[in-house]
Enzyme design. Structure first.
Site, short mmCIF file in Angstrom:
data_model
loop_
_atom_site.label_atom_id
_atom_site.label_comp_id
_atom_site.label_asym_id
_atom_site.label_seq_id
_atom_site.Cartn_x
_atom_site.Cartn_y
_atom_site.Cartn_z
N ASP A 103 -5.34 -0.17 2.61
CA ASP A 103 -4.57 -0.78 1.52
C ASP A 103 -5.52 -1.35 0.48
O ASP A 103 -6.68 -1.65 0.77
CB ASP A 103 -3.71 -1.93 2.07
CG ASP A 103 -2.65 -1.44 3.05
OD1 ASP A 103 -2.29 -0.26 2.98
OD2 ASP A 103 -2.21 -2.26 3.88
N1 URA Z 1 -3.02 -1.33 8.53
C1 URA Z 1 -2.60 -1.96 7.41
O1 URA Z 1 -1.59 -2.63 7.41
N2 URA Z 1 -3.34 -1.84 6.31
C2 URA Z 1 -4.50 -1.13 6.25
O2 URA Z 1 -5.13 -1.06 5.21
C3 URA Z 1 -4.92 -0.49 7.42
C4 URA Z 1 -4.15 -0.60 8.55
#
Ligand code: URA
Length: 242
Positions: A103
């Site tokens: 993310d």
């Molecule tokens: N899980 C998440 O919620 N975000 C990420 O970036 C990676 C795994």
């Protein structure tokens, strides 16, 4: 392939640097100095040397990036900077892409490569490649939450595979927890959603491991380096040409 393109692809320098290097007469093709960037070479048959050292063509390149928050794990985006904006011209010229996604507000280990077969294997749900995350959580995570992770948390649209939640530290005064989460899947926002299913909120998320690759502690946030020989050996488990 054009000689300048070949030299950039071999990591000798950016296109502009390579042009200067060629002009200075430091490159030979089959033992003869070649100053033209435009000349076409056969990257398999011709012997190219830079300052007397043979230059070899690399088909695949691999970079370990310590992704900062605020950049997108994509190759292009109309609004935000992408992880490719962090790379130099040589890396970009090789047309690398991120293996999977983090993310925008997640930081830590991200592998970038132009090896599509490897990416496919590492991301295949059938391969169950383990990812390790360190998270800061608003709220107190409990052994009951660990048991729920181990059983497989039910989300609205799917049931997660059993995962591992290790509680590293809880602070009653601030109502914050530090945890390590190990999952072998990679669904959208998965870690955040699993924690949310326990009624708490991830406030910071860092990936520290993906399969055999470990985040290099010497790598500052936003920095990257090529995988070393040992790490490449570890990737052999995926059974594709490296
Ligand atoms: N899980 C998440 O919620 N975000 C990420 O970036 C990676 C795994």
């Amino acid at each position: 392939m054009r000689l300048d393109k070949f030299l950039v692809a071999c990591g000798i320098g950016s296109r502009t640097e390579v042009k200067k290097i060629l002009k200075s007469g430091r490159v030979t093709v089959n033992q003869l100095v070649e100053k033209s960037a435009k000349v076409h070479i056969d990257e398999i048959k011709d012997q190219i040397a830079y300052q007397g050292e043979p230059v070899r063509y690399e088909k695949f390149v691999y970079y370990l990036l310590n992704k900062p928050k605020g950049v997108i794990s994509a190759t292009e985006d109309s609004k935000h900077r992408t992880v490719l904006d962090l790379l130099d011209a040589t890396a970009r010229q090789k047309e690398v892409f991120p293996v999977g996604r983090l993310d925008i507000d997640t930081h830590g280990l991200l592998l970038l490569t132009n090896n599509g077969a490897l990416a496919h294997e590492m991301l295949s749900p059938k391969k169950h490649v383990e990812k390790l995350y360190q998270a800061e959580v608003a709220g107190i995570m409990t052994q009951e939450d660990s048991s729920r992770f181990a059983q497989g948390i039910e989300l609205k649209d799917f049931t997660c595979q059993p995962a591992d939640l290790e509680i590293v530290e809880v602070d009653d005064s601030t109502q914050m927890s530090r945890v390590q989460i190990r999952i072998a899947e990679g669904k959208f926002h998965q870690v955040k959603r699993m924690v949310a299913a326990c009624g708490k909120e991830v406030t910071d998320l860092q990936r520290v491991r993906m399969g055999p690759l470990v985040l290099d502690e010497g790598l500052d946030v936003g920095d990257y380096r090529r995988l070393n020989a040992r790490e490449l050996e570890l990737l052999a488990i995926f059974g594709v040409e490296l």
